[in-house]
Design a protein around this motif. Structure first.
Motif, short mmCIF file in Angstrom:
data_model
loop_
_atom_site.label_atom_id
_atom_site.label_comp_id
_atom_site.label_asym_id
_atom_site.label_seq_id
_atom_site.Cartn_x
_atom_site.Cartn_y
_atom_site.Cartn_z
N SER A 805 16.66 10.63 -18.73
CA SER A 805 15.92 11.06 -19.91
C SER A 805 15.73 9.92 -20.89
CB SER A 805 16.66 12.20 -20.61
OG SER A 805 16.02 12.54 -21.82
N ASP A 806 14.55 9.86 -21.48
CA ASP A 806 14.29 8.87 -22.52
C ASP A 806 14.51 9.47 -23.90
OD1 ASP A 806 12.22 10.62 -22.55
OD2 ASP A 806 10.63 9.13 -22.16
N SER A 807 15.04 10.70 -23.93
CA SER A 807 15.33 11.36 -25.20
C SER A 807 16.80 11.17 -25.55
CB SER A 807 15.03 12.87 -25.10
OG SER A 807 13.71 13.08 -24.67
N SER A 808 17.12 11.41 -26.81
CA SER A 808 18.52 11.36 -27.22
C SER A 808 19.27 12.52 -26.61
CB SER A 808 18.61 11.44 -28.75
OG SER A 808 18.21 12.73 -29.19
N ASP A 809 20.57 12.43 -26.58
CA ASP A 809 21.38 13.52 -26.02
C ASP A 809 21.09 14.84 -26.72
OD1 ASP A 809 22.51 11.78 -24.29
OD2 ASP A 809 24.53 11.82 -25.17
N GLU A 810 20.97 14.81 -28.05
CA GLU A 810 20.76 16.05 -28.79
C GLU A 810 19.39 16.67 -28.46
OE1 GLU A 810 22.93 17.77 -30.59
OE2 GLU A 810 24.33 16.26 -29.82
N VAL A 811 18.38 15.82 -28.37
CA VAL A 811 17.04 16.31 -28.01
C VAL A 811 17.05 16.89 -26.61
CG1 VAL A 811 14.66 15.62 -27.54
CG2 VAL A 811 15.82 14.76 -29.57
N TYR A 812 17.69 16.21 -25.68
CA TYR A 812 17.75 16.68 -24.30
C TYR A 812 18.48 18.02 -24.23
CZ TYR A 812 18.82 16.81 -19.31
OH TYR A 812 18.94 17.20 -17.98
N LYS A 813 19.59 18.11 -24.94
CA LYS A 813 20.37 19.35 -24.89
C LYS A 813 19.58 20.53 -25.46
CE LYS A 813 24.88 17.07 -25.11
NZ LYS A 813 26.09 16.81 -25.95
N LYS A 814 18.83 20.26 -26.53
CA LYS A 814 18.02 21.34 -27.11
C LYS A 814 16.90 21.76 -26.15
CE LYS A 814 15.11 22.50 -31.09
NZ LYS A 814 14.51 22.04 -32.37
N ALA A 815 16.28 20.78 -25.47
CA ALA A 815 15.15 21.08 -24.58
C ALA A 815 15.59 21.75 -23.29
CB ALA A 815 14.40 19.79 -24.26
N THR A 816 16.87 21.72 -22.97
CA THR A 816 17.37 22.36 -21.74
C THR A 816 18.16 23.64 -22.03
OG1 THR A 816 19.32 20.91 -21.82
CG2 THR A 816 17.46 20.21 -20.44
N SER A 817 18.19 24.05 -23.29
CA SER A 817 18.94 25.25 -23.68
C SER A 817 17.96 26.36 -24.07
CB SER A 817 19.88 24.95 -24.85
OG SER A 817 20.82 23.96 -24.48
N PHE A 818 18.19 27.54 -23.51
CA PHE A 818 17.28 28.68 -23.71
C PHE A 818 18.07 29.87 -24.25
CE2 PHE A 818 15.59 26.01 -20.38
CZ PHE A 818 14.23 25.93 -20.67
N LEU A 819 17.52 30.49 -25.26
CA LEU A 819 18.14 31.71 -25.81
C LEU A 819 18.02 32.82 -24.78
CD1 LEU A 819 19.48 32.83 -28.39
CD2 LEU A 819 17.19 33.57 -29.12
N LEU A 820 19.13 33.37 -24.36
CA LEU A 820 19.15 34.40 -23.33
C LEU A 820 19.13 35.78 -23.98
CD1 LEU A 820 19.54 35.07 -20.26
CD2 LEU A 820 22.00 35.15 -20.73
N LYS A 821 18.07 36.52 -23.70
CA LYS A 821 17.94 37.88 -24.24
C LYS A 821 17.57 38.85 -23.12
CE LYS A 821 16.55 36.74 -28.98
NZ LYS A 821 15.51 36.97 -30.03
N GLU A 822 17.59 40.14 -23.46
CA GLU A 822 17.14 41.15 -22.50
C GLU A 822 15.67 40.91 -22.17
OE1 GLU A 822 17.76 44.90 -24.32
OE2 GLU A 822 19.92 44.92 -23.96
N GLY A 823 15.25 41.40 -21.02
CA GLY A 823 13.86 41.24 -20.62
C GLY A 823 12.91 41.88 -21.63
N ILE A 824 11.79 41.23 -21.89
CA ILE A 824 10.79 41.81 -22.79
C ILE A 824 10.19 43.05 -22.15
CG2 ILE A 824 8.67 41.35 -24.09
CD1 ILE A 824 9.37 38.36 -23.83
N SER A 825 9.96 42.99 -20.85
CA SER A 825 9.55 44.15 -20.07
C SER A 825 10.77 44.71 -19.35
CB SER A 825 8.47 43.78 -19.06
OG SER A 825 7.30 43.32 -19.70
N GLU A 826 10.64 45.89 -18.81
CA GLU A 826 11.73 46.48 -18.04
C GLU A 826 11.17 47.34 -16.93
OE1 GLU A 826 14.06 48.81 -20.73
OE2 GLU A 826 12.54 50.37 -20.94
N TYR A 827 12.01 47.68 -15.99
CA TYR A 827 11.59 48.56 -14.90
C TYR A 827 11.49 49.99 -15.43
CZ TYR A 827 12.90 44.74 -11.74
OH TYR A 827 13.00 43.53 -11.11
N ASP A 828 10.43 50.67 -15.06
CA ASP A 828 10.34 52.09 -15.34
C ASP A 828 11.38 52.82 -14.48
OD1 ASP A 828 8.24 54.16 -16.61
OD2 ASP A 828 8.93 54.95 -14.68
#
Length: 862
Positions: A805-828
């Motif tokens: 990566s040509d980004s700083s550690d902090e930038v890289y860590k932010k770009a690879t981290s995703f907020l995990l939430k329930e699915g926006i859609s769901e199975y009927d």
């Protein structure tokens, strides 16, 4: 008046009709409400001139009707003859319809609030309560030269729209039915205020006339000049007033209605006296709604012979004649112009006993069902009937005008009360489930559709006119829509008279019934239907009233879609024999407090070919689960190959209940916006956070799959941290997110061909946030799914290693981290996976969809 009645008697009794009438089928576009609105709103005068130059000029053969003559010929009666008595003498009818089943009053039925139907009813109630009295009656007051506080509504209720006032009539009907269904006091105040305002308008005009437009529109109607269906609107107002009387006991509404009818009786009398009855028939080529229907209903209350005569004069002979001689010639007719005419003819049978009109209604239902209806139970394309058994060519965005389904339900309902045939109750369930419940946009009050699209990759949001708005649409289908959702309880229960009262339960909807003649309060509890447990289960609990001692008979419908194998019934845990599908389970007893009758019906999956007799379209089929039409989530594909499958389970599998807990969405913040990890045409990109119920929401929802699901039980996505996982798009079952090497972009492909490159180790977010996760490549340690910084919609996700990566550690860590939430859609709860030729399909009920793309017909090959 006597001369007028004598003319009508001669026409209907001695001839059965008048020859030389016309039924206008062309130019067909003019019959379309939607087209007429666009035409009249247009500034293109040459277009208007072109469309109106052939107004009412296309004749139709009326010989079918004119040859229908009664077998008896009567001598002329005395001058003071009684029309009704003479008519019944001809038909040998005593006025009794005691053999018909009787509907249960909406006052006595209550839907369970948390049921599918209860939620739909509540959504509609919320909309009815939003509507403002002054805005509803604005154009009525304007026409009566009264003050007009507030602002008028828009759309088809706008002051410059010729159909204005029609929705107000529907509002009166819907609010009366909704009040009977809920006894909501606020609604009763509103609807009573509307009736009072209309009565004031009528009194100000002083002739009995009442409408939101001036009487000049009827001058044009009677002169056979272009005008947009004034009697259509009058029918809605009359029906609304009558419903206010019958459901809410509003006698002022009945007085207003009868004065209106007196006014229009004189208008029609004047046309026939000055011109001829043929001139009146000619004017009926413009849509008149259910004028005959509402007038027969009024006659059954008042017994006024003029109401009966006027009803007869709106029985459109040139259309009913075709049905009377059983000619399947409805192609090209505007569907919702003519279905109400048939409903009126059914009332004519019930009021007069004339068996001809029973035959007409029966034949009409037969040809619509056999040749012109879709798997939803609905009919029409672009508002018209197409060629019989040629429906494969009609699948598009403008299928199934909602009004037609509303009216076909009435046709089937009448037929069921006459015959008790299960087939009519089965039809009612199918059309209600798929054709009515599908037109609301979830729990959004006042948001409905005009047409129900049935083409490949179509969407309700992209249907003709799309979703309507609360205060600026008011299409014809908004009017029938608010009625449909106000009377969801009116066809669950029917009763039969006699020494032993009988109750027919023809719809399995969680509800309670106060059965007065049976002296029982009945509670019906229906378990939610799901795909992984293929049964409909209902429990009926009986609470006899104090002092009740009579026996009664319960009749439970065994639907055509049920399987005999596995069907069970019991009374207080004692088994009962269950008859074959398409019949009734009948039980007579003296009911005791707390008696419980349980019924379990196995639900079958089945396919149903489209109604098209051309061999090349034999593979076009719908998939149903019990009464539910299943839609495949797809924007284009529709090919399924069953191969050597011997049962549905070989190519359709239910989705377990546990899968909803495995659905996730992955989001990040960039700039001032929230973006979500999405499947964009099988490439993974970051997109703006979507609204639920859309294609974008589906594309941003993934199922988290453990690579080794047998080693550990995952209750929630967080339980999978540290495990090898795959991501499956919810709408592409069997496909997974794949890696394409370091610095390669993530894509989506078939899981069977890319087992290794689809595996990630789910780890706690590299940014240290407790709510985030990161996806590390299982095959390339230290490389993660990476978005970038300060990106916008469409930014592709790739696999990137920190060491490269040509980004700083902090930038890289932010770009690879995703907020995990329930699915926006769901199975009927009713969800299946169907194996396709190129991809698999997620199948869910059509009624559950909002803006998502779908297909309801598939190209199914062996």
């Amino acid at each position: 008046m006597k001369i007028f009645v004598l003319i009508v008697v001669f026409v209907f009794v001695f001839c059965g009709c008048v020859s030389g009438k016309e039924c206008t089928n062309h130019p067909t576009q003019l019959s379309s409400h939607s087209f007429r609105y666009e035409l009249l709103a247009s500034k293109n005068e040459s277009w208007k001139a072109e469309m109106f130059q052939h107004y009412h000029l296309i004749p139709t053969d009326d010989s079918a009707w004119s040859s229908l003559r009664p077998s008896k010929v009567l001598r002329e009666e005395e001058e003071e003859f009684n029309w009704a008595m003479m008519y019944r003498k001809i038909k040998n009818y005593d006025g009794s319809n005691s053999n018909f089943l009787k509907e249960m009053s909406l006052h006595d039925v209550r839907l369970e609030s948390d049921s599918l139907h209860g939620r739909a009813q509540q959504t509609n109630l919320e909309y009815l309560l939003m509507l403002d009295v002054d805005r509803l009656v604005w154009s009525f007051r304007k026409t009566a030269n009264l003050s007009t506080p507030g602002l008028p509504y828009g759309g088809w209720e706008a002051p410059d729209t010729e159909l204005r006032g029609h929705f107000v009539g529907h509002y009166l009907s819907a609010s009366a039915q909704m009040w009977a269904s809920t006894h909501n006091d606020t609604l009763k105040e509103k609807m009573s205020a509307v009736v009072s305002a209309l009565a004031t308008c009528q009194e100000k005009i002083g002739t009995g006339y009442l409408s939101a437009f001036p009487a000049e529109l009827f001058d044009r109607f009677e002169a056979i000049k272009p005008v947009w269906a004034p009697y259509y609107t009058i029918h809605k107002i009359l029906a609304g007033l009558l419903d206010q009387y019958t459901f809410a006991g509003n006698t002022q509404a009945l007085r207003v209605m009868t004065w209106m009818v007196e006014y229009f009786y004189k208008r029609v009398q004047n046309v026939i006296s000055i011109y001829s009855i043929e001139r009146h028939w000619l004017s009926l080529n413009e849509e008149t709604g259910g004028m005959n229907d509402v007038l027969y209903r009024l006659y059954s209350i008042t017994g006024d012979q003029k109401h009966l005569v006027l009803a007869h004069l709106f029985d459109k002979p040139c259309f009913l004649g075709l049905l009377a001689v059983q000619a399947d010639s409805i192609s090209g007719f505007h569907a919702n112009t003519h279905i109400p005419v048939v409903i009126g003819s059914q009332l004519r049978y019930e009021v007069t006993g004339d068996p001809l009109y029973k035959a007409i209604g029966t034949y009409f239902m037969d040809i619509v069902n056999s040749s012109h209806s879709y798997a939803t139970g609905g009919t029409s394309v672009g508002e018209f009937w197409s060629e019989p058994k040629r429906l494969a060519s009609t699948l598009e965005q403008e299928n199934e005008e909602s009004c037609t389904t509303y009216n076909m339900l009435k046709v089937s309902r009448h037929l069921f009360t006459w015959t008790k045939e299960v087939a009519y109750a089965d039809y009612y369930e199918r059309a209600l489930t798929n054709g009515v419940l599908s037109i609301q946009r979830g729990r959004d009050p006042g948001v409905m559709i005009y047409m129900l699209p049935l083409g490949r990759g179509d969407s309700k949001a992209r249907s003709h006119r799309g979703w309507g708005t609360k205060f600026d649409s008011f299409w014809c289908c908004y009017g029938t829509g608010i009625e449909s959702f106000s009377k969801l309880g009116d066809s669950i229960y029917f009763e039969e008279g006699g020494k032993t009262p009988g109750l027919y339960i023809i719809q399995y909807i969680s509800s309670s019934l106060d059965w007065k003649s049976g002296q029982i309060v009945l509670d019906q509890k229906v378990d939610p239907v799901v795909s992984w447990d293929p049964y409909l289960r209902t429990t009926l609990t009986f609470f006899p009233k104090e002092g009740a001692g009579q026996s009664s008979t319960l009749n439970l419908r065994i639907p055509v879609w049920a399987s005999s194998s596995g069907a069970k019934a019991a009374i207080n845990a004692q088994d009962l024999p269950v008859p074959a599908p398409s019949s009734f389970l009948s039980l007579t007893r003296n009911w005791s407090p707390g008696d419980k009758l349980t019924l379990q019906l196995p639900i079958k999956l089945r396919t149903e070919a489209i109604k098209d007799d051309r061999p090349k379209y034999a593979s076009i089929q719908a998939i149903l689960y019990g009464p539910y039409l299943l839609a495949g989530l797809t924007s284009d594909d529709w090919d399924i190959k069953t191969g050597s499958a011997t049962s549905f389970s070989d190519w359709i599998t239910p989705i377990p209940a546990s899968h909803n807990s495995h659905l996730v969405s992955l989001s990040q913040e960039s700039g001032n916006s929230s973006f979500v990890f999405s499947n964009s045409n099988q490439s993974i990109t970051m997109e703006k956070f979507p609204e639920a119920g859309t294609d974008a929401a589906l594309h941003a929802t993934f199922r988290l799959i453990l690579k080794d699901a047998t080693s550990v039980k995952v209750m929630s996505p967080k339980d999978a941290i540290g495990k090898s996982v795959m991501l499956e798009p919810i709408d592409l079952p069997g496909m997974v997110v794949v890696q394409q090497g370091t610095n390669g972009y993530l894509g989506v492909t078939n899981s069977e061909t890319s087992r290794t490159s689809s595996s990630f180790i789910l780890v706690a977010g590299l940014d240290g946030n407790d709510e985030t996760v990161s996806f590390e490549s299982e095959s390339q340690k230290g490389c993660y799914a990476y978005s970038g910084t300060n990106y916008d919609s469409g930014t592709s996700i790739k696999l990137k290693c920190l060491s490269e990566s040509d980004s700083s550690d902090e930038v890289y860590k932010k770009a690879t981290s995703f907020l995990l939430k329930e699915g926006i859609s769901e199975y009927d709860p009713i969800s299946f996976i169907a194996k396709g030729m190129k991809r698999n399909f997620l199948l869910i009920p059509l009624l559950s969809l909002r803006d998502e793309s779908y297909t309801v017909y598939f190209n199914i090959h062996d």
